[in-house]
Design a protein around this motif. Structure first.
Motif, PDB file in Angstrom:
ATOM      1  N   ARG A 142     -20.835 -48.848 -32.700  1.00 40.10           N
ATOM      2  CA  ARG A 142     -19.969 -49.902 -33.575  1.00 40.10           C
ATOM      3  C   ARG A 142     -22.017 -50.019 -34.196  1.00 40.10           C
ATOM      4  NH1 ARG A 142     -16.852 -54.148 -33.222  1.00 40.10           N
ATOM      5  NH2 ARG A 142     -18.302 -55.801 -34.307  1.00 40.10           N
ATOM      6  N   GLU A 143     -22.935 -49.736 -33.727  1.00 43.60           N
ATOM      7  CA  GLU A 143     -23.838 -49.927 -35.011  1.00 43.60           C
ATOM      8  C   GLU A 143     -23.772 -48.777 -35.724  1.00 43.60           C
ATOM      9  OE1 GLU A 143     -27.241 -53.409 -32.073  1.00 43.60           O
ATOM     10  OE2 GLU A 143     -26.653 -51.843 -31.470  1.00 43.60           O
ATOM     11  N   MET A 145     -22.354 -46.337 -36.422  1.00 46.52           N
ATOM     12  CA  MET A 145     -21.444 -46.261 -36.554  1.00 46.52           C
ATOM     13  C   MET A 145     -20.810 -47.058 -38.027  1.00 46.52           C
ATOM     14  SD  MET A 145     -19.637 -43.887 -35.688  1.00 46.52           S
ATOM     15  CE  MET A 145     -17.862 -43.358 -36.749  1.00 46.52           C
ATOM     16  N   ALA A 146     -21.583 -48.123 -38.589  1.00 44.49           N
ATOM     17  CA  ALA A 146     -21.855 -49.206 -39.410  1.00 44.49           C
ATOM     18  C   ALA A 146     -22.889 -48.833 -40.003  1.00 44.49           C
ATOM     19  CB  ALA A 146     -22.121 -50.514 -39.079  1.00 44.49           C
ATOM     20  N   GLU A 147     -24.188 -48.416 -39.734  1.00 40.59           N
ATOM     21  CA  GLU A 147     -25.285 -47.663 -40.572  1.00 40.59           C
ATOM     22  C   GLU A 147     -25.515 -46.232 -40.902  1.00 40.59           C
ATOM     23  OE1 GLU A 147     -29.089 -47.799 -42.222  1.00 40.59           O
ATOM     24  OE2 GLU A 147     -28.336 -49.177 -40.547  1.00 40.59           O
ATOM     25  N   THR A 149     -22.022 -45.906 -42.133  1.00 33.98           N
ATOM     26  CA  THR A 149     -21.696 -46.516 -44.220  1.00 33.98           C
ATOM     27  C   THR A 149     -22.007 -46.986 -44.539  1.00 33.98           C
ATOM     28  OG1 THR A 149     -20.126 -48.244 -42.679  1.00 33.98           O
ATOM     29  CG2 THR A 149     -19.508 -45.740 -42.501  1.00 33.98           C
ATOM     30  N   ARG A 151     -23.252 -50.760 -43.744  1.00 33.97           N
ATOM     31  CA  ARG A 151     -22.607 -52.184 -43.428  1.00 33.97           C
ATOM     32  C   ARG A 151     -24.042 -53.075 -42.922  1.00 33.97           C
ATOM     33  NH1 ARG A 151     -17.605 -51.732 -45.896  1.00 33.97           N
ATOM     34  NH2 ARG A 151     -17.269 -48.730 -46.266  1.00 33.97           N
ATOM     35  N   GLY A 154     -25.218 -52.260 -38.946  1.00 31.67           N
ATOM     36  CA  GLY A 154     -25.884 -51.773 -38.529  1.00 31.67           C
ATOM     37  C   GLY A 154     -27.178 -51.636 -38.171  1.00 31.67           C
ATOM     38  N   ALA A 363     -16.733 -50.040 -39.091  1.00 32.19           N
ATOM     39  CA  ALA A 363     -18.016 -49.654 -39.173  1.00 32.19           C
ATOM     40  C   ALA A 363     -17.168 -49.809 -41.203  1.00 32.19           C
ATOM     41  CB  ALA A 363     -18.504 -48.414 -39.540  1.00 32.19           C
ATOM     42  N   THR A 364     -16.162 -49.544 -41.727  1.00 31.05           N
ATOM     43  CA  THR A 364     -15.634 -49.791 -42.352  1.00 31.05           C
ATOM     44  C   THR A 364     -14.660 -50.481 -43.152  1.00 31.05           C
ATOM     45  OG1 THR A 364     -13.021 -49.777 -41.569  1.00 31.05           O
ATOM     46  CG2 THR A 364     -14.117 -47.616 -42.130  1.00 31.05           C
ATOM     47  N   ASP A 366     -16.896 -54.225 -42.124  1.00 30.92           N
ATOM     48  CA  ASP A 366     -18.490 -54.589 -42.222  1.00 30.92           C
ATOM     49  C   ASP A 366     -18.694 -54.947 -43.990  1.00 30.92           C
ATOM     50  OD1 ASP A 366     -20.035 -56.796 -40.719  1.00 30.92           O
ATOM     51  OD2 ASP A 366     -21.310 -54.853 -40.953  1.00 30.92           O
TER      52      ASP A 366
END
Length: 400
Positions: A142-143, A145-147, A149, A151, A154, A363-364, A366
């Motif tokens: 999660r961290e 993928m969010a980074e 994108t 967010r 991330g 990630a999409t 947040d």
């Protein structure tokens, strides 16, 4: 009426019989499952390829012991890296991930093998192909993928992107070619100064191997006997240039000259693990640095802007996939030695896919970090300060 009661009685008896059969069948399935689990081989010994050695009288062992639990964990982690990178490819093509993005699929055995050969308290620094190491060093899907994108959730709060991810004892993710090598030597110097019996693993690619700063670092590390493992991940191409066209000598494990070195199969997680253990012991014993060359391969291009087939053929990529894929190699070993079942590994695949999909959803959705966070964390543990914006009259606040 009597006929009706007879019919009802027969129906009830048939139903009870079927239920009983189902209970017996379920019980038998549980027993078979338990027996199958008990029948799995708890551990096995595998032959691994001999390493090429430089200034070493002996190298890592030629056999590796793998327990069932280790095998399942290695398989899950490598599959997670593979699926995560494929999802990143998809999100990039949808323009949800922007900017630089260097994928690691194909090289999973390097990250997993190195991590299992050192301690979590040891240190690691790498170049910009860093997603796999971020995961093995303790980051979550999660961290990561969010980074990617950008967010707020991330691993670098959405401000680092693909090339700049960090966890405890993991120093990135560095975008300047070869620049992480002297930084890694600095971390190793800190380990020696503190006397904590820790080491630093310093990674770079074949494309960076000709950098002058790397040879300067070799010299300092050898003079000061720093506990540093220099690792060249040789994936055969520096951007779009093959190693044969870029280097007068492709024996990267000998490049340290006065530093001992070894070259090994970077597609075999067990080979990487045993070599890393050997190198780590070398460093901890006070013998100074050691150099490793991992012969590996990336399936994607250098970055997402590189289709990866203008300087190599699709047949070459497919041949590596079919003959040397690190995940398939581990899977075949486990299945052929009754260390796991096909169904069990498929179940892990399903769980990994779900984890990746959940992470991509996060990630999409947040939120992006607010503008007020832009200048935070420039310095560590300093009082709040003002930072000049894009012009002299724009002031932003920085909080550690």
């Amino acid at each position: 009426m009597r006929k009706m009661l007879t019919i009802i009685s027969n129906v009830l008896r048939g139903s009870a019989s079927r239920n009983g059969a189902e209970l017996v069948s379920e019980g038998a399935r549980v027993v078979v499952s338990a027996r199958t689990y008990a029948d799995f081989t708890p551990q096995a010994t595998f032959d691994i390829k001999k390493c090429d050695l430089h200034k070493l009288e002996e190298g890592p062992p030629l056999q590796a012991v793998l327990t069932r639990e280790e095998g399942l964990q290695y398989y899950r982690t490598m599959q997670t890296i593979r699926r995560m990178e494929l999802k990143a490819d998809q999100l990039y093509k949808q323009k949800i991930i922007r900017g630089f993005c260097h994928l690691y699929d194909g090289q999973e055995a390097c990250a997993v093998g190195i991590e299992t050969g050192i301690n979590l308290s040891d240190h690691l620094i790498t170049a910009y192909r860093a997603h796999g190491y971020t995961l093995t060093r303790g980051g979550t899907v999660r961290e990561i993928m969010a980074e990617l994108t950008g967010r707020r959730g991330g691993i670098a709060k959405g401000k680092g992107g693909s090339m700049h991810m960090y966890t405890k004892h993991f120093y990135g993710g560095n975008g300047i070619v070869g620049a992480q090598v002297p930084l890694g030597a600095g971390v190793a110097l800190a380990c020696k100064y503190l006397g904590n019996n820790e080491i630093c693993v310093c990674l770079y690619g074949d494309g960076a191997a000709n950098q002058g700063q790397i040879f300067e670092t070799y010299n300092m590390a050898s003079l000061w006997k720093l506990p540093c493992i220099f690792i060249c991940e040789n994936n055969k191409y520096g951007m779009g240039t093959s190693v044969e066209r870029a280097a007068a000598s492709t024996d990267y494990y000998k490049r340290g000259d006065f530093i001992p070195g070894l070259r090994l199969d970077g597609m075999d997680v067990l080979c990487v693990r045993e070599a890393t253990k050997f190198a780590a012991e070398h460093c901890r014993s006070g013998k100074g640095p050691i150099l490793m060359e991992l012969q590996t391969y990336r399936y994607h291009g250098h970055s997402m802007s590189d289709p990866g087939v203008s300087y190599r053929t699709r047949e070459e990529i497919q041949e590596v996939r079919s003959k040397s894929d690190p995940i398939s190699m581990l899977k075949d070993r486990m299945l052929s030695n009754n260390m796991a079942s096909v169904e069990e590994l498929k179940e892990i695949d399903v769980e990994v896919r779900k984890e990746i999909e959940d992470a991509a959803q996060f990630a999409t959705t947040d939120p992006e970090p607010p503008l007020d966070d832009l200048c935070n964390h420039i310095f560590y543990n300093d009082p709040p300060m003002e930072v000049r914006g894009t012009n002299p009259w724009t002031k932003l606040k920085s909080v550690s």
